[in-house]
Design a protein around this motif. Structure first.
Motif, PDB file in Angstrom:
ATOM      1  N   GLY A   1       0.958  -1.263   0.079  1.00 19.62           N
ATOM      2  CA  GLY A   1       0.080   0.088  -0.101  1.00 19.62           C
ATOM      3  C   GLY A   1       0.893   1.169  -0.033  1.00 19.62           C
ATOM      4  N   SER A   2       2.133   0.910   0.278  1.00 20.86           N
ATOM      5  CA  SER A   2       2.872   2.568   0.634  1.00 20.86           C
ATOM      6  C   SER A   2       4.159   2.382  -0.142  1.00 20.86           C
ATOM      7  CB  SER A   2       2.980   2.748   1.932  1.00 20.86           C
ATOM      8  OG  SER A   2       3.850   1.617   2.498  1.00 20.86           O
ATOM      9  N   GLU A   3       4.729   1.078  -0.121  1.00 23.31           N
ATOM     10  CA  GLU A   3       6.124   0.942  -0.824  1.00 23.31           C
ATOM     11  C   GLU A   3       6.221   0.851  -2.551  1.00 23.31           C
ATOM     12  OE1 GLU A   3      10.061  -1.319   0.532  1.00 23.31           O
ATOM     13  OE2 GLU A   3       8.329  -2.560  -0.150  1.00 23.31           O
ATOM     14  N   PRO A   4       6.743   1.863  -3.217  1.00 24.72           N
ATOM     15  CA  PRO A   4       6.835   2.011  -4.616  1.00 24.72           C
ATOM     16  C   PRO A   4       7.178   0.734  -5.119  1.00 24.72           C
ATOM     17  CG  PRO A   4       7.668   3.878  -3.483  1.00 24.72           C
ATOM     18  CD  PRO A   4       7.659   3.229  -2.454  1.00 24.72           C
ATOM     19  N   ILE A   5       6.593   0.096  -6.287  1.00 23.26           N
ATOM     20  CA  ILE A   5       6.992  -0.902  -6.949  1.00 23.26           C
ATOM     21  C   ILE A   5       8.144  -0.622  -7.616  1.00 23.26           C
ATOM     22  CG2 ILE A   5       5.480  -0.623  -8.838  1.00 23.26           C
ATOM     23  CD1 ILE A   5       6.705  -3.820  -7.753  1.00 23.26           C
ATOM     24  N   ALA A   6       8.287   0.639  -8.286  1.00 19.18           N
ATOM     25  CA  ALA A   6       9.502   0.872  -9.153  1.00 19.18           C
ATOM     26  C   ALA A   6      10.845   0.709  -8.457  1.00 19.18           C
ATOM     27  CB  ALA A   6       9.317   2.393  -9.655  1.00 19.18           C
ATOM     28  N   ALA A   7      10.640   1.167  -7.100  1.00 22.00           N
ATOM     29  CA  ALA A   7      11.928   0.777  -6.363  1.00 22.00           C
ATOM     30  C   ALA A   7      12.483  -0.533  -6.285  1.00 22.00           C
ATOM     31  CB  ALA A   7      11.811   1.500  -4.894  1.00 22.00           C
ATOM     32  N   LEU A   8      11.281  -1.305  -5.800  1.00 27.52           N
ATOM     33  CA  LEU A   8      11.677  -2.844  -5.523  1.00 27.52           C
ATOM     34  C   LEU A   8      11.979  -3.441  -6.980  1.00 27.52           C
ATOM     35  CD1 LEU A   8       8.923  -4.541  -3.619  1.00 27.52           C
ATOM     36  CD2 LEU A   8      11.129  -4.284  -3.047  1.00 27.52           C
ATOM     37  N   LEU A   9      11.437  -2.978  -7.987  1.00 33.50           N
ATOM     38  CA  LEU A   9      11.931  -3.581  -9.384  1.00 33.50           C
ATOM     39  C   LEU A   9      13.388  -3.286  -9.780  1.00 33.50           C
ATOM     40  CD1 LEU A   9       8.551  -3.036 -11.363  1.00 33.50           C
ATOM     41  CD2 LEU A   9       9.662  -5.139 -10.551  1.00 33.50           C
ATOM     42  N   ASN A  10      13.684  -1.848  -9.505  1.00 35.26           N
ATOM     43  CA  ASN A  10      15.093  -1.788  -9.703  1.00 35.26           C
ATOM     44  C   ASN A  10      16.020  -2.223  -8.855  1.00 35.26           C
ATOM     45  OD1 ASN A  10      15.725   0.772 -11.637  1.00 35.26           O
ATOM     46  ND2 ASN A  10      13.812   1.340 -10.948  1.00 35.26           N
ATOM     47  N   ALA A  11      15.529  -2.613  -7.445  1.00 30.79           N
ATOM     48  CA  ALA A  11      16.451  -3.287  -6.554  1.00 30.79           C
ATOM     49  C   ALA A  11      16.700  -4.685  -6.815  1.00 30.79           C
ATOM     50  CB  ALA A  11      15.958  -3.289  -5.239  1.00 30.79           C
ATOM     51  N   CYS A  12      15.795  -5.483  -7.291  1.00 29.68           N
ATOM     52  CA  CYS A  12      15.768  -6.716  -7.404  1.00 29.68           C
ATOM     53  C   CYS A  12      16.605  -7.375  -8.632  1.00 29.68           C
ATOM     54  CB  CYS A  12      14.331  -7.382  -7.617  1.00 29.68           C
ATOM     55  SG  CYS A  12      13.433  -7.314  -9.049  1.00 29.68           S
ATOM     56  N   ASP A  13      17.163  -8.611  -8.690  1.00 27.52           N
ATOM     57  CA  ASP A  13      17.643  -9.049  -9.966  1.00 27.52           C
ATOM     58  C   ASP A  13      16.810 -10.141 -10.618  1.00 27.52           C
ATOM     59  OD1 ASP A  13      20.393  -8.342  -9.425  1.00 27.52           O
ATOM     60  OD2 ASP A  13      19.929  -9.293  -7.622  1.00 27.52           O
ATOM     61  N   VAL A  14      15.852 -10.745  -9.871  1.00 22.91           N
ATOM     62  CA  VAL A  14      14.862 -11.825 -10.533  1.00 22.91           C
ATOM     63  C   VAL A  14      13.602 -11.395  -9.826  1.00 22.91           C
ATOM     64  CG1 VAL A  14      14.463 -14.344 -10.684  1.00 22.91           C
ATOM     65  CG2 VAL A  14      16.739 -13.570 -10.196  1.00 22.91           C
TER      66      VAL A  14
END
Length: 426
Positions: free
Chosen positions: A321-334
């Motif tokens: 609900g609050s954590e941007p998906i764009a940051a997570l996608l940039n952080a992950c490898d898979v």
């Protein structure tokens, strides 16, 4: 005309300078927000109806959203009855990110429309069989349009309120645009809607080809990409991904994101069971390795239906609900998913993408991202960890042809063109 005190006074008296956007859901709001900003830079007044979990996200993005609660007075002297009706239907239909009053207004309005159309017995029977998923409040959306008088209606491709608003606008000869972020396999019910918008924006040429093959006129379908992909490449998102890894001490780790959704309900298998099983398998894998970490993120509208696991080393549970998906996608490898645009977003960033072929979602639709060469299929749960431990294969398949550069301006240009349509609304 009924005056609603909760609505703002119009800045623009010319309806051809006013656009109405209708959507729900956090990711859907993220799609329309950059288009709204592009339109406002052109001096266009933008009104936003943000439904369910989309309302909170809209506020976070700096918008001033409206909801069903703002239009309850359109029922006149029946308003209190409709509100009470909605409260009586709220059990099992609440969400932690949705205001209870808004939920009651939504349920009461939609069910009252059924009562008016079908009568008590048939309305109750329909609700017992299909619940809120069958709502299609065309008449009430028509009342909203008669009140707001927009020069164009823009909606995402979700059914129920969004589809109802498009159909009500078409009935009134108000120009319409639908933003589609899906892949349009032949099984997609969107392709069989009896009423389509004047303009449909899609993410790629492949999707347009599917639309045209289904019988939608080619000149109605415009390839723009999806504006919710734009933020993935912004420097802010890239830096947020780096900061995420640093915060968790994962700078030198291989980060895996499990982006799960509820499965279709089955009498023998609850909708959350696949997600639970996958998460358990991934947590066990992370415990056995020192060089990998896991982020778990369930759909923003569903995360509360998955049990919360005990905190442990190298596992982060995302607050969808609050954590941007764009940051997570940039952080992950898979990225591991079933069927979602998150997989395509990850592929566009050059991440390794795995989809679960044993998911009922994947098995029940005639599409997966592997057909575009951007995702690897996992045949069974037991194949998940071995695949993660194996090198990423070199893809020889075709790529999805998504337009380069920001998409919001391309969609905004289509909205602006529709605003110039001088047909006389009925």
């Amino acid at each position: 005309m009924l005056t609603l005190p909760s609505l703002p006074s119009f800045r623009e008296q010319d309806r051809h300078r006013r656009a109405l956007f209708v959507t729900y859901g956090a990711s859907h709001i993220a799609k329309i927000a950059p288009v709204i900003r592009a339109m406002e830079r052109q001096g266009i007044e933008c009104l936003v109806i943000a439904l369910t979990i989309g309302h909170r996200k809209a506020i976070q993005l700096g918008l001033k959203p409206l909801g069903y609660r703002d239009f309850l007075a359109l029922w006149g002297d029946r308003s209190e009855k409709v509100l009470a009706l909605g409260r009586s239907l709220s059990a099992g239909n609440t969400h932690p990110d949705v205001d209870e009053h808004e939920t009651a207004c939504y349920l009461g309005t939609n069910f009252q429309e059924w009562l008016d159309e079908l009568g008590e017995v048939q309305a109750r029977e329909r609700y017992a069989k299909q619940g809120r998923h069958a709502f299609l409040p065309i008449r009430f959306m028509g009342k909203i349009l008669d009140t707001l008088k927009p020069g164009v209606v823009v909606a995402t491709s979700t059914p129920r309120s969004e589809e109802a608003c498009i159909r009500a606008a078409v009935e009134r000869s108000i120009p319409t645009l639908t933003m589609v972020d899906l892949f349009a396999p032949p099984s997609d019910p969107f392709l069989r809607r009896p009423v389509q918008a004047d303009c449909i924006t899609v993410i790629s040429q492949e999707v347009k080809t599917q639309f045209v093959a289904s019988g939608i006129p080619s000149d109605k379908v415009v390839v723009t990409g999806s504006p919710d992909f734009d933020e993935l490449f912004e420097q802010e998102a890239v830096e947020a991904g780096v900061q995420f890894r640093q915060k968790h001490g994962w700078s030198n780790q291989r980060v895996v994101l499990w982006a799960g959704i509820l499965e279709p309900e089955d009498a023998s298998l609850p909708g959350a069971m696949l997600g639970i099983d996958v998460e358990k398998r991934l947590r066990s894998w992370v415990r056995s390795r020192a060089d990998v970490s896991l982020a778990v993120r369930y759909h923003p509208g569903q995360y509360h239906q998955f049990p919360v696991q005990q905190p442990e080393r190298n596992v982060h549970v995302s607050d969808a609900g609050s954590e941007p998906i764009a940051a997570l996608l940039n952080a992950c490898d898979v990225v591991i998913h079933q069927v979602s645009t998150v997989g395509l977003q990850a592929a566009l960033l050059g991440k390794r993408v795995l989809h679960l072929e044993f998911s009922r979602w994947v098995q029940n639709v005639d599409f997966d991202l592997s057909s575009f060469g951007v995702s690897e299929g996992i045949p069974a749960l037991d194949d998940l960890v071995p695949t993660l431990d194996s090198p990423m294969p070199t893809s020889a398949g075709k790529k999805m042809s998504v337009p380069a550069g920001p998409s919001a301006g391309r969609v905004a240009a289509q909205v602006a063109a529709l605003l110039k349509d001088k047909r006389t609304p009925r």
